[in-house]
Design an enzyme around this catalytic site. Structure first.
Site, PDB file in Angstrom:
ATOM      1  N   ARG A   1      -6.949  11.378  -7.203  1.00 17.13           N
ATOM      2  CA  ARG A   1      -7.653   9.695  -6.886  1.00 17.13           C
ATOM      3  C   ARG A   1      -9.465  11.333  -7.115  1.00 17.13           C
ATOM      4  O   ARG A   1     -10.855  10.488  -7.285  1.00 17.13           O
ATOM      5  CB  ARG A   1      -8.294   9.286  -5.766  1.00 17.13           C
ATOM      6  CG  ARG A   1      -6.826   7.516  -6.694  1.00 17.13           C
ATOM      7  CD  ARG A   1      -7.867   7.266  -7.113  1.00 17.13           C
ATOM      8  NE  ARG A   1      -9.084   7.204  -6.885  1.00 17.13           N
ATOM      9  CZ  ARG A   1     -10.313   6.903  -5.512  1.00 17.13           C
ATOM     10  NH1 ARG A   1      -9.155   5.545  -4.789  1.00 17.13           N
ATOM     11  NH2 ARG A   1     -10.913   7.038  -5.418  1.00 17.13           N
TER      12      ARG A   1
ATOM     13  N   ARG B   1      -3.614   6.717  -0.029  1.00 20.39           N
ATOM     14  CA  ARG B   1      -4.607   7.461   1.318  1.00 20.39           C
ATOM     15  C   ARG B   1      -3.072   8.379   1.269  1.00 20.39           C
ATOM     16  O   ARG B   1      -3.523  10.178   1.896  1.00 20.39           O
ATOM     17  CB  ARG B   1      -4.834   6.988   1.880  1.00 20.39           C
ATOM     18  CG  ARG B   1      -6.639   7.004   0.322  1.00 20.39           C
ATOM     19  CD  ARG B   1      -8.200   7.098   1.409  1.00 20.39           C
ATOM     20  NE  ARG B   1      -7.498   5.374   1.497  1.00 20.39           N
ATOM     21  CZ  ARG B   1      -8.281   4.461   2.687  1.00 20.39           C
ATOM     22  NH1 ARG B   1      -9.339   4.771   3.017  1.00 20.39           N
ATOM     23  NH2 ARG B   1      -8.099   3.155   3.250  1.00 20.39           N
TER      24      ARG B   1
ATOM     25  N   TYR C   1     -14.067 -12.124   0.143  1.00 21.64           N
ATOM     26  CA  TYR C   1     -15.238 -11.244   0.308  1.00 21.64           C
ATOM     27  C   TYR C   1     -16.341 -11.546  -0.632  1.00 21.64           C
ATOM     28  O   TYR C   1     -17.370 -11.069  -0.455  1.00 21.64           O
ATOM     29  CB  TYR C   1     -14.377 -10.361  -0.880  1.00 21.64           C
ATOM     30  CG  TYR C   1     -13.491  -9.341  -0.034  1.00 21.64           C
ATOM     31  CD1 TYR C   1     -13.874  -8.486   1.134  1.00 21.64           C
ATOM     32  CD2 TYR C   1     -12.166  -9.917  -0.007  1.00 21.64           C
ATOM     33  CE1 TYR C   1     -13.180  -8.266   1.925  1.00 21.64           C
ATOM     34  CE2 TYR C   1     -11.183  -9.280   0.506  1.00 21.64           C
ATOM     35  CZ  TYR C   1     -11.803  -8.011   1.330  1.00 21.64           C
ATOM     36  OH  TYR C   1     -10.990  -7.324   2.328  1.00 21.64           O
TER      37      TYR C   1
ATOM     38  N   ARG D   1       0.752  -1.371  -0.334  1.00 27.48           N
ATOM     39  CA  ARG D   1       0.176   0.260   0.059  1.00 27.48           C
ATOM     40  C   ARG D   1       1.215   1.279   0.113  1.00 27.48           C
ATOM     41  O   ARG D   1       0.547   2.166   0.454  1.00 27.48           O
ATOM     42  CB  ARG D   1      -0.933   0.326   1.247  1.00 27.48           C
ATOM     43  CG  ARG D   1      -2.174  -1.269   1.579  1.00 27.48           C
ATOM     44  CD  ARG D   1      -3.551  -0.548   0.230  1.00 27.48           C
ATOM     45  NE  ARG D   1      -4.410  -1.808  -0.441  1.00 27.48           N
ATOM     46  CZ  ARG D   1      -5.447  -2.093   0.720  1.00 27.48           C
ATOM     47  NH1 ARG D   1      -5.872  -0.961   1.953  1.00 27.48           N
ATOM     48  NH2 ARG D   1      -5.442  -2.434   1.031  1.00 27.48           N
TER      49      ARG D   1
ATOM     50  N   ASP E   1      -6.644  -3.533  -7.547  1.00 28.73           N
ATOM     51  CA  ASP E   1      -7.465  -4.036  -6.407  1.00 28.73           C
ATOM     52  C   ASP E   1      -7.254  -5.566  -6.885  1.00 28.73           C
ATOM     53  O   ASP E   1      -7.141  -6.485  -7.993  1.00 28.73           O
ATOM     54  CB  ASP E   1      -8.318  -3.504  -6.077  1.00 28.73           C
ATOM     55  CG  ASP E   1      -9.050  -3.807  -4.401  1.00 28.73           C
ATOM     56  OD1 ASP E   1      -8.313  -3.334  -3.660  1.00 28.73           O
ATOM     57  OD2 ASP E   1      -9.844  -4.979  -4.698  1.00 28.73           O
TER      58      ASP E   1
END
Ligand SMILES: Cc1c2[nH]c(c1CCC(=O)O)Cc1[nH]c(c(CCC(=O)O)c1C)Cc1[nH]c(c(CCC(=O)O)c1C)Cc1[nH]c(c(C)c1CCC(=O)O)C2
Length: 364
Positions: free
Chosen positions: A55, A46, A166, A42, A91
């Site tokens: 973004r 962010r 998921y 990562r 992702d």
């Protein structure tokens, strides 16, 4: 699948040599390095103001489908930190989205699936990508490889268990109760789902490698929720299928999950060339666990606790020394965090970590 090894035809011989002799690829092959390579899971995201700016107004999954954004976001941490590898901006659920599985990534939450998998009928939409489904991935990887020159690009995919969690839970989970209920209550359905997800990972990783990725990481982030017995029966064969299918490409295959201290030997035996370790097990102990079945030691990746990034330099620095010393127990060590960069991390601290790891490990 029989593959011809990838040749980087778009690269000049010098760039190809620089890439092959990069600290990251040397360490991943267990060869002597000029310095311990560093990258961060990562690293794009962010924590970077330039990421938040670019973004703005675009959803996560839309961004992954736009080569201009993928290329820029992947390069941002390479420019800022001088890390030894780039990780492709995408992702683990992108290849499902690309074949029409109805899902989205909710900011601050994670992937959310509209129709969770509950029966064999729900498996229909879960199929591997073809290169045509993800032409934007091929475009993005090719542009990145040419811009990165001697810096390797790591491609990645989600491992069958983590992606299945998921699909079965419908979103992020703390206990994976529905996933475990399917494994034990309907093993035929579980194995059918996990086998399809192995094919999904193989197809998605093959696209990235064929476009020029120098290494791949298979993320089984949530496998640590399983006992070794369940992992061995329900997960390892499917992850092993992924690694075996990619072997002939000859690129290093990294494998990582959180809280996998009890699974390190099994995850290594699934076919990883480099074993990722979170912060709970020191790297020298990780090597003991990987070799406990009599297999040869292999390179490891890790393992600074991401929480330490907020503890101040006087707390971080001794941890770097410890991790570099313990990493010497392995034939190769790639420095990383034990999991992803937290969103509120100060980028200056990551820069300091990269520079300190390089300085401390540079061979005289
Ligand atoms: C479990 C998992 C996912 N995605 C991924 C994993 C395995 C790695 C891990 O264990 O962290 C893998 C992943 N996701 C992303 C990357 C990009 C490359 C990099 O590491 O820099 C990688 C390697 C981008 C992303 N993937 C996501 C973001 C945040 C999206 C945003 O910026 O709004 C990014 C940069 C979204 C996402 N996607 C997922 C989660 C849990 C989240 C976070 C939800 C949140 O907290 O907002 C699923």
């Amino acid at each position: 699948m029989g593959h011809v090894p990838v040749t980087q035809t778009s690269q000049s011989p010098t760039a190809t040599d620089a890439l092959s002799e990069s600290a990251f690829l040397l360490a991943a092959r267990g060869e002597p390095v000029p310095h311990t390579p560093v990258w961060f899971m990562r690293q794009a995201g962010r924590s970077l103001p330039e990421y938040r700016a670019i973004r703005e107004g675009t959803t996560m999954l839309e961004s992954c489908m736009r080569p201009d954004l993928v290329v820029e976001i992947t390069l941002q941490p390479v420019r800022r930190y001088g890390v030894d590898a780039a990780i492709f901006f995408s992702d683990i659920v992108l290849p499902l989205k690309a074949v029409g599985v109805d899902l989205e990534i909710k900011p601050g939450v994670g992937p959310v699936v509209a129709t969770p998998v509950r029966s064999a009928a729900d498996l229909g939409p879960v199929r591997p990508v073809t290169p045509a489904d993800v032409s934007y991935v091929t475009d993005s990887v090719k542009q990145l490889v040419s811009q990165l020159g001697g810096t390797p690009l790591i491609g990645f995919a989600g491992a069958p268990f983590t992606v299945a969690s998921y699909l079965v839970e419908g979103g992020p989970s703390k206990d994976y109760a529905k996933t475990k209920a399917m494994m034990h209550g309907d093993p035929a359905l579980w194995h059918a789902l996990a086998d399809r997800l192995a094919d999904v990972a193989i197809a998605y990783l093959s696209v990235q490698i064929e476009a020029g990725a120098s290494a791949i990481q298979l993320f089984d982030s949530w496998a640590g929720a399983l006992s070794p017995r369940d992992y061995a029966e329900f997960v390892q064969p499917h992850s092993a299928k992924v690694f075996a299918a990619l072997e002939s490409y000859g690129v290093p295959r990294l494998h990582f999950g959180v809280n996998t201290g009890e699974l390190l030997g099994l995850m290594s035996a699934a076919g990883a060339d480099v074993v990722g370790v979170d912060w709970r097990v020191p790297l020298d102990e990780a090597v003991r666990r990987i070799t406990a079945d009599g297999s040869s030691p292999k390179p490891v990746q890790g393992n600074l606790d991401p929480a330490l990034l907020f503890a101040g330099w006087s707390a971080i620095e001794p941890q770097l020394d410890r991790i570099l010393a313990e990493g010497k127990a392995a034939p190769g060590h790639i420095f990383n965090l034990g999991h992803g960069v937290p969103p509120n991390t100060d980028p200056e601290v990551l820069l300091q970590v990269v520079q300190a790891v390089h300085a401390k490990s540079t061979r005289a």
